[in-house]
Write a protein that holds these residues in place. Structure first.
Motif, PDB file in Angstrom:
ATOM      1  N   UNK B  74      40.527  40.317  43.773  1.00  0.00           N
ATOM      2  CA  UNK B  74      41.776  39.560  43.651  1.00  0.00           C
ATOM      3  C   UNK B  74      42.136  38.886  44.979  1.00  0.00           C
ATOM      4  N   UNK B  97      46.685  38.050  37.242  1.00  0.00           N
ATOM      5  CA  UNK B  97      48.114  38.329  37.290  1.00  0.00           C
ATOM      6  C   UNK B  97      48.779  37.473  38.381  1.00  0.00           C
ATOM      7  N   UNK B  99      51.567  37.629  39.798  1.00  0.00           N
ATOM      8  CA  UNK B  99      52.293  38.394  40.819  1.00  0.00           C
ATOM      9  C   UNK B  99      51.369  38.811  41.958  1.00  0.00           C
ATOM     10  N   UNK B 100      50.078  38.997  41.647  1.00  0.00           N
ATOM     11  CA  UNK B 100      49.157  39.450  42.688  1.00  0.00           C
ATOM     12  C   UNK B 100      48.587  38.301  43.523  1.00  0.00           C
ATOM     13  N   UNK B 160      51.250  53.201  24.538  1.00  0.00           N
ATOM     14  CA  UNK B 160      51.106  53.388  25.994  1.00  0.00           C
ATOM     15  C   UNK B 160      52.189  52.582  26.693  1.00  0.00           C
ATOM     16  N   UNK B 162      53.626  52.861  29.699  1.00  0.00           N
ATOM     17  CA  UNK B 162      53.587  52.476  31.116  1.00  0.00           C
ATOM     18  C   UNK B 162      53.014  51.072  31.363  1.00  0.00           C
TER      19      UNK B 162
END
Lengths: 333, 318
Positions: B74, B97, B99-100, B160, B162
């Motif tokens: 990334x 992503x 945000x990354x 899931x 999370x």
């Protein structure tokens, strides 16, 4: 090696310059080539600052890797240590610990991990390849274990920390945009300076080179081999942890594998740098050139829209070519 | 060969080799529209389908499409975004992503280059993000189960929470099942996914089967993605209860799930994302933006397809 005759021989001098600076000349040739192909976008202040920022993280790992490679040792665990240091800090941030605490813990983990490598290599006597390969797996496993394999991102990473990688010292403006000397570049330069002083200007550094030259002779000459190797591995470990923190800041996130790719590139950069030394020893300024070659190749090849897989092949081939040639030179001499 | 001749020769070889390696670069045209696609995930089959569809549509528009894969890295994706921003491409497509890679997105914004998300996640720095609707996918399989049971039955859910994209699926299924008064949720399991999700789901399902020994006491298994559904199927088969007609559904239509649906022993349905459609829709969004159209939707959803025994063959042949 010093065979320079009393009467300077022009051809011999040119040969010497080429031997010493062939890699550097190759680097400038690469730069000139990219400049000619992308005259408007490659040779700009902004792009070069951009390149220095991109190579800053690899630079920190490679500069500190140079310290163990001076002794003829390796540290294969640096990438995993970068991942571990980064994720440890991010987990503390997630627990709303102060930024400085996270940084301090990551650095301590780096020192401790490096010392552990040093103990295995220096006191237990395992070869660096095996010892640090084993520790690579351990560090990576710990990184996965403490993070449960998850990526930590978003609000868990304090803005104060992620803003660091975006900021820098203002140098002026080009057009309407401010130009910054990136903070990550500054960190890399500080690490470069520290390693340069350590290796080139201190007794400690000279002793490391003595160990690299001949371990037995160094030991008989009174060098405290074990202690020096311990310290050298600790330096490499803490460098990896610094790089891990820089990665977390740059990505504003941490995951248990994000530093793993640094190790091979760092070793490649040191080897590229070794081609610039007459004795084939690693020197940190040579490592800088190695890191620059890798960074410029990636930036330039991307700007030229070369297929990413072809880029990998070219980069690998250039590393092998440079190191092979340098080895052949030394064999010939 | 003498040493100095050899050294001179070596240096020249190095330089020439470096230059020759780049010979191919000369042929890249500079005047037409260039779009860079940056992803760390080209090795994933879904990403490959999206990128290939985007390339095909882009080349049909006469664009030069430069696909950059950073092989899982990334940080390298951020650097490559900065590089293509410096290069001054006309548009950038990301499959990572946002945000990354926000540092890279800011570099593109500073250079005035529009960035499009290809199944990337919504972000203010993107013109738009093209993806599948997680809510809609869950609605497809939850209504399938409700209809199959005629609104009456006892259901085991695997969710899931999370992970936000999967959490979305769970709450939709909760709502649909809650809307049928005769449907009872006997367990809502969050499996341990560190082993890939199948093994722990199987263990959890075995425990649930043991706790509900009577035939017919479990009517269906609704899983928020395929791996727990596959684990549940294995548990049911291992317990010798595959004859009870327990309906199993997953989401994502991964190859193992498609095989299970084709085999017809309980795993009845999953939902396939239209990756080819996503790639083509991104190309369409880029073309619209470059033509001056303002794209108001921050996210564009491409319809998904419910996969059952009736249509599974066409997905397996793909």
């Amino acid at each position: 090696m010093n065979t320079t005759p009393s009467i300077p021989h022009p051809a011999r001098q040119i040969g010497r310059i080429l031997r010493r600076f062939g890699t550097l000349i190759g680097f400038f040739a690469i730069v000139l080539f990219f400049w000619s192909q992308r005259p408007d976008t490659f040779m700009t202040v902004r792009n070069w600052l951009n390149i220095t920022q991109q190579i800053s993280i690899l630079g920190v790992v490679a500069f500190t890797m140079t310290v163990v490679m001076v002794m003829g040792d390796y540290d294969l665990s640096v990438g995993a240590m970068a991942s571990l240091g980064g994720i440890a800090a991010a987990l503390l941030f997630q627990q709303e610990m102060p930024v400085l605490t996270g940084i301090a813990v990551a650095l301590l983990i780096g020192v401790a991990g490096g010392l552990l490598n040093g103990v295995l290599v220096s006191l237990v006597g395992i070869t660096p390849f095996v010892a640090t390969l084993g520790m690579l797996t351990v560090f990576s496993g710990v990184a996965f274990f403490i993070s449960e394999g998850e990526t930590i991102f978003g609000r868990a990473i304090p803005e104060q920390f992620s803003d660091f990688a975006r900021g820098g010292i203002p140098l002026g403006t080009i057009g309407e945009q401010a130009v910054l000397l990136p903070n990550l570049t500054i960190v890399a330069l500080l690490v470069l300076l520290a390693v340069w002083v350590l290796l080139e200007q201190t007794t400690f550094g000279r002793r490391l080179y003595a160990i690299g030259g001949n371990k037995e002779a160094a030991r008989l000459g009174g060098v405290r081999l074990r202690l020096l190797r311990l310290i050298a591995f600790a330096v490499t470990g803490v460098g990896a942890a610094v790089a891990g923190l820089m990665l977390v800041s740059r990505l504003a996130s941490a995951n248990p594998t994000q530093g793993d790719g640094l190790m091979l590139d760092a070793i490649a950069a040191v080897f590229l740098g070794m081609t610039m030394s007459e004795e084939g020893e690693p020197h940190v300024l040579g490592t800088l050139v190695g890191v620059l070659i890798l960074g410029v190749l990636r930036n330039g090849l991307t700007q030229l829209a070369i297929d990413s897989y072809v880029q990998q092949i070219l980069t690998g081939a250039i590393i092998i070519l440079a190191v092979t040639l340098s080895r052949l030179i030394r064999r010939a001499s | 060969m003498s040493r100095r001749k050899f050294q001179g020769f070596i240096s020249v070889v190095f330089i020439v080799a470096a230059l020759l390696s780049f010979g191919a670069a000369g042929i890249v045209a500079q005047d037409d529209i260039t779009v860079a696609v940056v992803t760390p995930y080209l090795a994933q089959p879904g990403t490959q389908f999206m990128v290939e569809a985007f390339q095909a549509a882009g080349e049909a528009n006469g664009w030069t499409v430069n696909v950059i894969d950073t092989a899982g890295d990334v940080a390298a994706a951020v650097s490559r975004l900065e590089d293509v921003a410096a290069q001054g491409v006309d548009a950038i497509v990301i499959n990572v992503d946002p945000a990354q890679v926000s540092v890279g997105l800011e570099a593109a914004a500073a250079a005035g280059i529009p960035v499009f998300g290809m199944d990337a996640g919504a972000d203010a720095n993107l013109v738009t993000n093209v993806t599948s609707n997680g809510y809609a996918m869950a609605a497809e399989t939850a209504t399938y189960v409700t209809d199959r049971l005629n609104g009456v039955g006892r259901i085991v859910m695997f969710t899931f929470d999370p992970y936000p994209p999967v959490q979305k699926r769970g709450i939709i299924a909760d709502a649909i099942f809650a809307n049928s008064p005769d449907i009872e949720i006997i367990d809502r399991v969050t499996p341990d996914v560190t082993d890939g999700g199948i093994a722990d789901s199987r263990a959890r399902m075995e425990a649930i089967l043991a706790a509900n020994p009577e035939a017919g006491s479990i009517s269906a298994v609704w899983a928020a993605w395929d791996q727990p559904a596959l684990g549940a199927l294995q548990a049911i088969e291992a317990a010798g209860r595959e004859g009870e007609g327990i309906v199993i559904v997953g989401i994502d239509a991964n190859p193992q799930a498609l095989d299970a649906i084709a085999a017809g022993n309980g795993f009845e349905a999953s939902v396939a994302q239209d990756f080819t459609g996503i790639g083509g829709t991104v190309a369409d969004a880029v073309a619209r933006h470059l033509a001056g159209e303002i794209i108001g939707q921050g996210v564009i959803y491409v319809p998904t397809v419910l996969v059952t025994a009736a249509n599974v063959a066409e997905f397996i042949s793909e």
